[in-house]
Design a protein around this motif. Structure first.
Motif, mmCIF file in Angstrom:
data_model
loop_
_atom_site.group_PDB
_atom_site.id
_atom_site.type_symbol
_atom_site.label_atom_id
_atom_site.label_comp_id
_atom_site.label_asym_id
_atom_site.label_seq_id
_atom_site.Cartn_x
_atom_site.Cartn_y
_atom_site.Cartn_z
ATOM 1 N N ASP A 5 108.729 86.803 107.750
ATOM 2 C CA ASP A 5 108.309 85.411 107.527
ATOM 3 C C ASP A 5 108.536 84.557 108.771
ATOM 4 O OD1 ASP A 5 107.477 85.901 104.961
ATOM 5 O OD2 ASP A 5 109.394 85.351 104.040
ATOM 6 N N ILE A 6 109.671 84.820 109.506
ATOM 7 C CA ILE A 6 109.939 84.076 110.738
ATOM 8 C C ILE A 6 108.905 84.441 111.798
ATOM 9 C CG2 ILE A 6 111.531 83.878 112.680
ATOM 10 C CD1 ILE A 6 112.348 82.197 110.383
ATOM 11 N N ARG A 7 108.597 85.729 111.905
ATOM 12 C CA ARG A 7 107.621 86.145 112.913
ATOM 13 C C ARG A 7 106.243 85.556 112.635
ATOM 14 N NH1 ARG A 7 109.983 91.353 112.181
ATOM 15 N NH2 ARG A 7 108.058 92.060 111.162
ATOM 16 N N GLU A 8 105.871 85.474 111.351
ATOM 17 C CA GLU A 8 104.577 84.895 111.007
ATOM 18 C C GLU A 8 104.597 83.377 111.084
ATOM 19 O OE1 GLU A 8 103.530 86.351 107.181
ATOM 20 O OE2 GLU A 8 103.130 88.397 107.867
ATOM 21 N N GLY A 9 105.743 82.771 110.723
ATOM 22 C CA GLY A 9 105.832 81.320 110.743
ATOM 23 C C GLY A 9 106.037 80.739 112.132
ATOM 24 N N PHE A 10 106.699 81.525 113.032
ATOM 25 C CA PHE A 10 106.982 81.060 114.399
ATOM 26 C C PHE A 10 106.540 82.118 115.403
ATOM 27 C CE2 PHE A 10 109.931 79.077 111.526
ATOM 28 C CZ PHE A 10 109.972 77.746 111.923
ATOM 29 N N PRO A 11 105.267 82.405 115.479
ATOM 30 C CA PRO A 11 104.820 83.465 116.406
ATOM 31 C C PRO A 11 105.004 83.090 117.869
ATOM 32 C CG PRO A 11 102.952 82.295 115.486
ATOM 33 C CD PRO A 11 104.157 81.807 114.744
ATOM 34 N N TRP A 12 105.190 81.809 118.165
ATOM 35 C CA TRP A 12 105.367 81.339 119.545
ATOM 36 C C TRP A 12 106.813 81.446 120.026
ATOM 37 C CZ3 TRP A 12 108.731 77.314 118.865
ATOM 38 C CH2 TRP A 12 108.705 76.683 117.613
ATOM 39 N N MET A 13 107.750 81.811 119.127
ATOM 40 C CA MET A 13 109.173 81.910 119.494
ATOM 41 C C MET A 13 109.579 83.388 119.512
ATOM 42 S SD MET A 13 112.471 80.111 117.673
ATOM 43 C CE MET A 13 111.878 78.468 118.085
ATOM 44 N N ARG A 14 110.196 83.843 120.642
ATOM 45 C CA ARG A 14 110.531 85.267 120.766
ATOM 46 C C ARG A 14 111.946 85.432 121.316
ATOM 47 N NH1 ARG A 14 109.346 89.305 124.824
ATOM 48 N NH2 ARG A 14 108.231 87.720 126.047
ATOM 49 N N LEU A 15 112.748 86.295 120.653
ATOM 50 C CA LEU A 15 114.095 86.617 121.104
ATOM 51 C C LEU A 15 114.002 87.708 122.166
ATOM 52 C CD1 LEU A 15 117.197 86.313 120.811
ATOM 53 C CD2 LEU A 15 117.084 88.076 119.014
ATOM 54 N N VAL A 16 114.491 87.410 123.381
ATOM 55 C CA VAL A 16 114.315 88.360 124.485
ATOM 56 C C VAL A 16 115.582 89.112 124.845
ATOM 57 C CG1 VAL A 16 112.379 87.079 125.468
ATOM 58 C CG2 VAL A 16 114.731 86.524 126.187
ATOM 59 N N GLY A 17 116.773 88.646 124.419
ATOM 60 C CA GLY A 17 117.967 89.384 124.768
ATOM 61 C C GLY A 17 119.249 88.709 124.320
ATOM 62 N N VAL A 18 120.330 89.471 124.379
ATOM 63 C CA VAL A 18 121.670 88.999 124.044
ATOM 64 C C VAL A 18 122.577 89.263 125.238
ATOM 65 C CG1 VAL A 18 123.670 89.320 122.549
ATOM 66 C CG2 VAL A 18 121.358 89.369 121.570
ATOM 67 N N VAL A 19 123.351 88.215 125.635
ATOM 68 C CA VAL A 19 124.315 88.353 126.748
ATOM 69 C C VAL A 19 125.695 88.522 126.137
ATOM 70 C CG1 VAL A 19 125.309 87.285 128.798
ATOM 71 C CG2 VAL A 19 122.900 86.889 128.213
ATOM 72 N N ASP A 20 126.284 89.716 126.345
ATOM 73 C CA ASP A 20 127.608 89.978 125.784
ATOM 74 C C ASP A 20 128.304 91.011 126.649
ATOM 75 O OD1 ASP A 20 129.766 89.886 123.954
ATOM 76 O OD2 ASP A 20 128.978 91.687 122.964
ATOM 77 N N GLY A 21 129.417 90.623 127.240
ATOM 78 C CA GLY A 21 130.128 91.540 128.115
ATOM 79 C C GLY A 21 131.056 92.482 127.396
ATOM 80 N N THR A 22 131.268 92.284 126.073
ATOM 81 C CA THR A 22 132.221 93.137 125.349
ATOM 82 C C THR A 22 131.619 94.481 124.990
ATOM 83 O OG1 THR A 22 131.561 92.236 123.222
ATOM 84 C CG2 THR A 22 133.306 91.081 124.404
ATOM 85 N N THR A 23 130.328 94.509 124.835
ATOM 86 C CA THR A 23 129.615 95.748 124.448
ATOM 87 C C THR A 23 130.289 96.469 123.293
ATOM 88 O OG1 THR A 23 130.800 97.106 126.066
ATOM 89 C CG2 THR A 23 128.739 96.063 126.790
ATOM 90 N N ARG A 24 130.568 95.726 122.205
ATOM 91 C CA ARG A 24 131.130 96.349 121.003
ATOM 92 C C ARG A 24 130.099 97.272 120.350
ATOM 93 N NH1 ARG A 24 132.405 92.305 117.052
ATOM 94 N NH2 ARG A 24 130.958 90.909 118.126
ATOM 95 N N PRO A 25 130.553 98.392 119.759
ATOM 96 C CA PRO A 25 129.597 99.356 119.167
ATOM 97 C C PRO A 25 128.687 98.731 118.102
ATOM 98 C CG PRO A 25 131.789 100.315 119.338
ATOM 99 C CD PRO A 25 131.945 98.875 119.686
ATOM 100 N N GLU A 26 129.272 97.873 117.248
ATOM 101 C CA GLU A 26 128.441 97.298 116.180
ATOM 102 C C GLU A 26 127.353 96.405 116.743
ATOM 103 O OE1 GLU A 26 132.334 94.857 116.278
ATOM 104 O OE2 GLU A 26 131.649 96.931 116.535
ATOM 105 N N VAL A 27 127.683 95.717 117.889
ATOM 106 C CA VAL A 27 126.677 94.871 118.529
ATOM 107 C C VAL A 27 125.562 95.736 119.109
ATOM 108 C CG1 VAL A 27 126.248 93.254 120.403
ATOM 109 C CG2 VAL A 27 128.318 93.032 119.002
ATOM 110 N N SER A 28 125.936 96.804 119.786
ATOM 111 C CA SER A 28 124.940 97.701 120.373
ATOM 112 C C SER A 28 124.034 98.297 119.296
ATOM 113 C CB SER A 28 125.626 98.817 121.163
ATOM 114 O OG SER A 28 126.434 98.269 122.194
ATOM 115 N N GLY A 29 124.628 98.702 118.169
ATOM 116 C CA GLY A 29 123.833 99.290 117.096
ATOM 117 C C GLY A 29 122.848 98.299 116.489
ATOM 118 N N ALA A 30 123.322 97.058 116.252
ATOM 119 C CA ALA A 30 122.451 96.039 115.667
ATOM 120 C C ALA A 30 121.297 95.702 116.598
ATOM 121 C CB ALA A 30 123.259 94.778 115.346
ATOM 122 N N LEU A 31 121.580 95.631 117.923
ATOM 123 C CA LEU A 31 120.521 95.326 118.876
ATOM 124 C C LEU A 31 119.499 96.459 118.966
ATOM 125 C CD1 LEU A 31 122.607 93.702 121.754
ATOM 126 C CD2 LEU A 31 121.150 92.551 120.082
#
Length: 497
Positions: free
Chosen positions: A33-59
């Motif tokens: 619904d977000i992609r269809e409602g806001f096609p002009w907005m795009r998530l390009v990346g996450v800045v995180d120096g901890t590199t936790r496993p759960e963060v890597s998996g979710a990304l």
């Protein structure tokens, strides 16, 4: 779906940090619904120096790239517009903001959540509403396209909603029916039945589908048949909340079934007539012969002669009934010709006027001088009209009432109509009036209207009857007209292959 896309360039979004809000934001950006409602907005990346496993998996699941520093993000996407700051400590937030160029908007975690909650309660609902409208439009189109009456009822039998067929057939807006009880829609005798026979009540009591056949009279006094179905509607707790009632007009189908039954009955009568002709008329002829012989005997006293005369009279009456049965069952071998219906009506009125005058009944005509000639046999049509006029006379009190004979054209048929102001017929009588051997008279054979119906149908016509108790009865004969090409006008060579 309604176009709600932003006019202008694409907006690139990044997330800094891996606070507890990260998973929620990733899930939101991944939402269709977000992609269809806001096609002009795009998530390009996450800045995180901890590199936790759960963060890597979710990304990895979200197919979003992970950057260790702000510099890496800007190298890959220098045109980034918005960064959501989810860092839990002021030091990390300052480091993030310090590495961003001017013009990049930074939104902290709290503001980000408020922002997204507003979006979720507004824009994100637009696709859902659009889908809901589409589903509602589809359902309305289907229900309004059905030829049956469909009523949505509450548990008291009041109408909540109805389809277009109800409003069109009865000529009233939907608001005229909402809030009224279902039995008030047709009125009259439509729902004249016990509660146990009411399909709506049965569905309410059992929670199961039910059905029944209802009848009603139209404005012309003709009987209509409806098959009524009721279906239960339950909520998510399996509680009965509404009942759907469907009313289907089955008059034409019922008429066809009755004609089929009539044809089967005729076949049985035909077989019976052969037996009657052989097994009953021969002994009856002997009875009549011997009775006449006894009547000529000189040694019979007056009392005995009276008894023999009764035997002859009853034998003659029985022979007349047998002739009627044989004539009714025997296929007509008389070739249909041309009939001047006005002339036949005039002859019938002249013949029956004496009897009407004696009973004090007025008989009159209303003839169309430009009516077409009809297919048929003049003498048989006169027999039909005599039967109809006799029935009308017997339906009126002596000294009261009027019989009117009409001719004209209707629905490409020549019509001959007999209308009286007699006592009319009850519903159960109208159902049986064309059945052979059905009669409401003590001495009637019950073949008058049955024979009339057979004569008319043999030439390709039909007969209709409408009646209201206390008002009168109208019987109409629909006869096929003689066309300009009937007879020998068309030769075989004139007919196209």
């Amino acid at each position: 779906m309604q176009d709600i896309a932003k006019a202008g360039p694409e907006c690139l979004v990044a997330i800094g940090g891996s606070g507890p809000e990260l998973m929620q934001l990733l899930e939101m950006f991944d939402c269709q619904d977000i992609r269809e409602g806001f096609p002009w907005m795009r998530l390009v990346g996450v800045v995180d120096g901890t590199t936790r496993p759960e963060v890597s998996g979710a990304l990895a699941l979200s197919r979003v790239r992970l950057f260790s520093t702000v510099g890496e993000l800007l190298s890959a996407h220098p045109e980034v517009d918005i960064v959501f700051d989810l860092h839990a400590t002021p030091e990390r937030s300052r480091a993030l903001r310090g590495g961003l160029p001017e013009g990049v908007s930074v939104v902290d975690a709290r503001a980000a959540m408020v922002f997204w909650e507003m979006i979720m309660s507004g824009k994100i609902c637009a696709p859902c509403q659009s889908n809901l409208h589409q589903a509602r439009a589809f359902l309305t189109t289907v229900l309004d396209g059905m030829e049956e009456d469909i009523l949505l009822l509450d548990l008291e039998g009041r109408i909540v909603d109805c389809n277009r067929n109800v409003t069109t057939r009865l000529g009233q807006p939907k608001s005229a029916f909402q809030g009224r009880y279902c039995h008030e829609v047709e009125g009259g005798s439509f729902c004249r039945r016990s509660r146990r026979e009411c399909p709506f009540r049965e569905t309410v009591m059992t929670g199961k589908k039910a059905e029944a056949v209802h009848t009603k009279l139209d404005d012309d006094g003709r009987l209509l048949y409806f098959r009524v179905y009721t279906y239960p509607l339950f909520n998510e707790l399996s509680e009965l909340i509404n009942v759907v009632e469907i009313r289907r007009d089955i008059t034409s189908r019922t008429y066809t079934e009755q004609r089929l039954q009539q044809a089967q009955k005729m076949a049985a009568i035909g077989e019976l007539s052969t037996y009657i002709a052989h097994e009953i008329r021969n002994p009856l002829f002997a009875i009549g012969g011997f009775a006449r012989s006894l009547l000529r005997a000189e040694n019979l006293d007056e009392e005995a002669q009276g008894k023999v005369k009764i035997i002859l009279e009853e034998a003659s009456r029985l022979d007349g009934i047998l002739k009627s049965i044989l004539n009714y069952a025997r296929p007509s071998d008389t070739k249909a010709g041309e009939v001047d219906v006005n002339s036949v009506v005039g002859e019938t009125v002249q013949l029956m006027s004496i009897g009407c005058d004696q009973e004090g009944i007025r008989i009159k005509t209303n003839l169309d001088s430009k009516v077409a000639r009809a297919k048929g046999v003049p003498e048989l049509l006169k027999q039909c009209l005599i039967n109809m006029v006799k029935n009308s006379m017997e339906a009126m009190e002596s000294g009261k009432g009027c019989i009117t004979l009409f001719t004209g054209m209707e629905d490409e048929y020549v019509i001959v109509r007999v209308e009286d102001t007699g006592r009319g017929m009850a519903d159960d009588v109208k159902l049986k009036v064309f059945n052979p051997f059905f009669s409401t008279k003590d001495k009637g054979s019950g073949l008058g209207l049955a024979m009339t119906k057979k004569i008319v149908e043999d030439v390709g016509g039909r007969i209709s009857l409408s009646s209201h108790e206390g008002v009168g009865t109208v019987v109409t004969l629909f006869l096929p007209p003689v066309l300009a090409v009937d007879g020998d006008t068309l030769d075989a060579e004139d007919i196209p292959a």
